[in-house]
Write a protein that holds these residues in place. Sequence first.
Motif, mmCIF file in Angstrom:
data_model
loop_
_atom_site.group_PDB
_atom_site.id
_atom_site.type_symbol
_atom_site.label_atom_id
_atom_site.label_comp_id
_atom_site.label_asym_id
_atom_site.label_seq_id
_atom_site.Cartn_x
_atom_site.Cartn_y
_atom_site.Cartn_z
ATOM 1 N N HIS A 67 0.832 -1.204 0.000
ATOM 2 C CA HIS A 67 0.000 0.000 0.000
ATOM 3 C C HIS A 67 0.863 1.250 0.000
ATOM 4 N N TRP A 68 0.199 2.392 -0.265
ATOM 5 C CA TRP A 68 0.903 3.672 -0.272
ATOM 6 C C TRP A 68 1.336 4.016 1.143
ATOM 7 N N PRO A 69 2.545 4.479 1.308
ATOM 8 C CA PRO A 69 2.972 4.952 2.633
ATOM 9 C C PRO A 69 2.459 6.359 2.883
ATOM 10 N N GLU A 70 2.368 6.696 4.140
ATOM 11 C CA GLU A 70 1.974 8.053 4.539
ATOM 12 C C GLU A 70 3.065 8.644 5.408
ATOM 13 N N MET A 71 3.234 9.933 5.285
ATOM 14 C CA MET A 71 4.160 10.665 6.119
ATOM 15 C C MET A 71 3.381 11.808 6.756
ATOM 16 N N ARG A 72 3.283 11.770 8.082
ATOM 17 C CA ARG A 72 2.512 12.781 8.833
ATOM 18 C C ARG A 72 1.070 12.881 8.339
ATOM 19 N N GLY A 73 0.482 11.724 8.032
ATOM 20 C CA GLY A 73 -0.919 11.668 7.635
ATOM 21 C C GLY A 73 -1.199 11.972 6.177
ATOM 22 N N LYS A 74 -0.157 12.211 5.392
ATOM 23 C CA LYS A 74 -0.351 12.515 3.977
ATOM 24 C C LYS A 74 0.333 11.442 3.133
ATOM 25 N N PRO A 75 -0.314 11.045 2.031
ATOM 26 C CA PRO A 75 0.298 10.029 1.167
ATOM 27 C C PRO A 75 1.629 10.521 0.590
ATOM 28 N N MET A 76 2.592 9.623 0.537
ATOM 29 C CA MET A 76 3.871 9.953 -0.084
ATOM 30 C C MET A 76 3.723 9.857 -1.597
ATOM 31 N N SER A 77 4.706 10.335 -2.313
ATOM 32 C CA SER A 77 4.656 10.340 -3.774
ATOM 33 C C SER A 77 4.836 8.938 -4.347
ATOM 34 N N ARG A 78 4.523 8.814 -5.632
ATOM 35 C CA ARG A 78 4.724 7.542 -6.333
ATOM 36 C C ARG A 78 6.196 7.168 -6.231
ATOM 37 N N GLY A 79 6.443 5.887 -6.150
ATOM 38 C CA GLY A 79 7.816 5.426 -6.052
ATOM 39 C C GLY A 79 8.173 4.935 -4.661
ATOM 40 N N TRP A 80 7.215 5.017 -3.763
ATOM 41 C CA TRP A 80 7.393 4.492 -2.405
ATOM 42 C C TRP A 80 6.246 3.547 -2.128
ATOM 43 N N ILE A 81 6.546 2.395 -1.563
ATOM 44 C CA ILE A 81 5.516 1.414 -1.224
ATOM 45 C C ILE A 81 5.847 0.813 0.136
ATOM 46 N N VAL A 82 4.801 0.608 0.928
ATOM 47 C CA VAL A 82 4.949 -0.078 2.211
ATOM 48 C C VAL A 82 4.337 -1.468 2.064
ATOM 49 N N VAL A 83 5.042 -2.458 2.607
ATOM 50 C CA VAL A 83 4.576 -3.839 2.540
ATOM 51 C C VAL A 83 4.372 -4.347 3.961
ATOM 52 N N ASP A 84 3.174 -4.834 4.231
ATOM 53 C CA ASP A 84 2.843 -5.348 5.565
ATOM 54 C C ASP A 84 3.703 -6.550 5.927
ATOM 55 N N ALA A 85 3.956 -6.708 7.209
ATOM 56 C CA ALA A 85 4.787 -7.803 7.713
ATOM 57 C C ALA A 85 4.250 -9.164 7.270
ATOM 58 N N SER A 86 2.937 -9.337 7.259
ATOM 59 C CA SER A 86 2.353 -10.627 6.883
ATOM 60 C C SER A 86 2.676 -11.012 5.443
#
Length: 111
Positions: A67-86
Motif C-alpha cells: 500500500h501507499w505509505p503516509e508521512m505525517r498523515g499525507k500520502p507519499m509520492s509515487r515510487g514508495w511502497i509499504v509492505v505489511d509484515a504478513s
Amino acid sequence: MAYDADLADRIRQALSGRADSREVKMFGGLSFMINGKLAATANTHGQLMVRCDPDRATELLTRQGAHWPEMRGKPMSRGWIVVDASALASEKAFRSWIQEALNYNKNATSE
C-alpha cells in the motif's frame, strides 16, 4: 527510535556483501542506503518500505500487503511502497521486494 529488529536483520542479510550499503536512522525506522540513495526501510510495525520505479507503482500495489505509505498523515509520492509484515513471511516474497528496490536504485538520481 524503535524499528523492527528482525526485519532490519533480514534486510541487512539480503544486502550483505555490498560495499555500497549503509544504514541510517530515518523515517521512524532504520533505512538502508545503496549508492547513497535510500532503497528500503524497516519500520516500527514490521513493515518494509521500499523505493521503487514510480512507473511500476500501480502494478506493485496489486501485490499482497502492498500500500501507499503516509508521512505525517499525507500520502507519499509515487515510487514508495509499504509492505505489511504478513506479506513478507516467505523469503521469496521478501527478496522480490528487496530486488524491486535494488533494480530502481541503479537508475535513481537522488535520495
